[in-house]
Scaffold this active site. Structure first.
Site, PDB file in Angstrom:
ATOM      1  N   ILE A 182      -6.491   3.138   8.536  1.00 47.06           N
ATOM      2  CA  ILE A 182      -6.348   2.060   9.522  1.00 47.06           C
ATOM      3  C   ILE A 182      -6.443   2.583  10.962  1.00 47.06           C
ATOM      4  O   ILE A 182      -6.838   1.844  11.861  1.00 47.06           O
ATOM      5  CB  ILE A 182      -5.025   1.281   9.278  1.00 47.06           C
ATOM      6  CG1 ILE A 182      -5.106  -0.137   9.858  1.00 47.06           C
ATOM      7  CG2 ILE A 182      -3.822   2.017   9.822  1.00 47.06           C
ATOM      8  CD1 ILE A 182      -4.003  -1.059   9.364  1.00 47.06           C
ATOM      9  N   VAL A 241       2.000   5.226   7.091  1.00 47.73           N
ATOM     10  CA  VAL A 241       1.035   4.694   8.052  1.00 47.73           C
ATOM     11  C   VAL A 241       1.625   4.728   9.469  1.00 47.73           C
ATOM     12  O   VAL A 241       0.902   4.921  10.456  1.00 47.73           O
ATOM     13  CB  VAL A 241       0.568   3.285   7.600  1.00 47.73           C
ATOM     14  CG1 VAL A 241       1.604   2.224   7.781  1.00 47.73           C
ATOM     15  CG2 VAL A 241      -0.712   2.887   8.316  1.00 47.73           C
ATOM     16  N   ASP A 242       2.932   4.574   9.577  1.00 44.72           N
ATOM     17  CA  ASP A 242       3.634   4.635  10.867  1.00 44.72           C
ATOM     18  C   ASP A 242       3.393   5.996  11.533  1.00 44.72           C
ATOM     19  O   ASP A 242       2.994   6.077  12.711  1.00 44.72           O
ATOM     20  CB  ASP A 242       5.137   4.405  10.592  1.00 44.72           C
ATOM     21  CG  ASP A 242       5.958   4.132  11.841  1.00 44.72           C
ATOM     22  OD1 ASP A 242       5.355   4.009  12.919  1.00 44.72           O
ATOM     23  OD2 ASP A 242       7.193   4.029  11.725  1.00 44.72           O
TER      24      ASP A 242
HETATM   25  N1  AR6 Z   1      -4.238   3.684   6.673  1.00 42.68           N
HETATM   26  C1  AR6 Z   1      -4.043   2.646   5.829  1.00 42.68           C
HETATM   27  N2  AR6 Z   1      -3.033   2.586   4.936  1.00 42.68           N
HETATM   28  C2  AR6 Z   1      -2.193   3.633   4.897  1.00 42.68           C
HETATM   29  C3  AR6 Z   1      -2.310   4.756   5.744  1.00 42.68           C
HETATM   30  C4  AR6 Z   1      -3.392   4.759   6.667  1.00 42.68           C
HETATM   31  N3  AR6 Z   1      -3.587   5.758   7.506  1.00 42.68           N
HETATM   32  N4  AR6 Z   1      -1.293   5.625   5.450  1.00 42.68           N
HETATM   33  C5  AR6 Z   1      -0.568   5.067   4.458  1.00 42.68           C
HETATM   34  N5  AR6 Z   1      -1.114   3.880   4.122  1.00 42.68           N
HETATM   35  P1  AR6 Z   1       4.174   3.124   4.129  1.00 42.68           P
HETATM   36  P2  AR6 Z   1       6.290   1.057   4.057  1.00 42.68           P
HETATM   37  C6  AR6 Z   1      -0.656   2.914   3.111  1.00 42.68           C
HETATM   38  O1  AR6 Z   1       5.025   4.051   3.365  1.00 42.68           O
HETATM   39  O2  AR6 Z   1       6.314   1.082   2.579  1.00 42.68           O
HETATM   40  C7  AR6 Z   1       7.638   4.863   7.399  1.00 42.68           C
HETATM   41  O3  AR6 Z   1       8.362   6.063   7.399  1.00 42.68           O
HETATM   42  C8  AR6 Z   1       0.192   3.431   1.982  1.00 42.68           C
HETATM   43  O4  AR6 Z   1      -0.642   4.000   0.973  1.00 42.68           O
HETATM   44  O5  AR6 Z   1       3.429   3.648   5.305  1.00 42.68           O
HETATM   45  O6  AR6 Z   1       6.296  -0.267   4.758  1.00 42.68           O
HETATM   46  C9  AR6 Z   1       8.199   3.841   8.378  1.00 42.68           C
HETATM   47  O7  AR6 Z   1       8.704   4.432   9.547  1.00 42.68           O
HETATM   48  C10 AR6 Z   1       0.890   2.172   1.515  1.00 42.68           C
HETATM   49  O8  AR6 Z   1       0.075   1.426   0.614  1.00 42.68           O
HETATM   50  O9  AR6 Z   1       5.029   1.849   4.691  1.00 42.68           O
HETATM   51  C11 AR6 Z   1       9.274   3.180   7.567  1.00 42.68           C
HETATM   52  O10 AR6 Z   1      10.452   3.920   7.584  1.00 42.68           O
HETATM   53  C12 AR6 Z   1       1.033   1.349   2.794  1.00 42.68           C
HETATM   54  O11 AR6 Z   1       0.197   1.991   3.762  1.00 42.68           O
HETATM   55  C13 AR6 Z   1       8.701   3.173   6.162  1.00 42.68           C
HETATM   56  O12 AR6 Z   1       7.786   4.277   6.111  1.00 42.68           O
HETATM   57  C14 AR6 Z   1       2.437   1.265   3.343  1.00 42.68           C
HETATM   58  O13 AR6 Z   1       3.140   2.474   3.109  1.00 42.68           O
HETATM   59  C15 AR6 Z   1       7.924   1.902   5.881  1.00 42.68           C
HETATM   60  O14 AR6 Z   1       7.531   1.909   4.543  1.00 42.68           O
END
Ligand code: AR6
Length: 180
Positions: free
Chosen positions: A9, A31-32
């Site tokens: 993203i 992703v954050d």
């Molecule tokens: N581009 C697109 N999708 C992605 C990317 C990327 N670069 N990286 C990961 N994903 P998550 P949550 C997907 O864990 O569950 C953080 O520490 C990933 O495969 O990022 O809402 C925050 O600070 C998954 O399908 O978010 C919060 O503490 C999706 O993005 C916590 O994690 C969401 O995974 C939020 O957890």
């Protein structure tokens, strides 16, 4: 106006990307972390000034070094067992992000699969809420917006396509029965 793609993203040149944040808005993993790394330290500075965000709400910042103009930060619910308001809160994340994007005149917006990583939401349920909330919003408001659902791997992309096809076929069934 709903597009499903497999991508990182942080590489997308859209008006706004959505960050699956936490309530501090001070960064994290997943992703954050990727968004903060790609945007640079000014993003964290602007986030600090926002003083956090409640689960299901959304706040907007600039995109700094990202190709996207804005980042919309929304903390998704931490999944327990689905009976603690998680579906409603997750739907609020999508809806509130779309409303904010509209207020900032965004025509293209990209969502990751909020809560489906670290926060443990089952992917199929998370995808169903994501797609049906966006579908309903676009249909109800007739918003002239292209919404990308960004999947991080091919399996997720395939799942999203199946879920969207189910939603569309239910819609056309209900239109048919209204005609009868
Ligand atoms: N581009 C697109 N999708 C992605 C990317 C990327 N670069 N990286 C990961 N994903 P998550 P949550 C997907 O864990 O569950 C953080 O520490 C990933 O495969 O990022 O809402 C925050 O600070 C998954 O399908 O978010 C919060 O503490 C999706 O993005 C916590 O994690 C969401 O995974 C939020 O957890």
């Amino acid at each position: 106006n709903i597009k499903i793609i497999c991508a990182d993203i942080t590489t997308l040149k859209v008006d706004a990307i959505v960050n699956a944040a936490n309530t501090t808005l001070l960064g994290g993993g997943g992703v954050d972390g990727a968004i903060h790394r790609a945007a640079g330290p000014e993003l964290l500075e602007e986030c600090r000034a926002l003083k956090g965000c409640k689960t299901g709400q959304a706040k907007i910042t600039r995109g700094y070094q990202l190709p996207a103009e804005y980042v919309i930060h929304t903390p998704g619910p931490i999944y327990q067992d689905g009976t603690h308001g998680e579906p409603e809160l997750l739907a609020h994340c999508y809806r509130n992000s779309l409303i904010l994007a509209r207020d900032f005149h965004c025509k293209t917006i990209a969502f990751p699969c909020i809560s489906a990583g670290v926060y443990g939401y089952p992917m199929q349920d998370a995808a169903t809420i994501a797609l049906s909330t966006v579908y309903t919003y676009l249909a109800d408001t007739k918003a002239n917006m292209i919404v990308y659902h960004v999947c991080f791997n091919k399996e997720t992309e395939a799942l999203y396509r199946t879920v969207l096809a189910n939603i569309m076929s239910k819609q056309s069934d209900s239109k048919q029965s209204r005609k009868c």
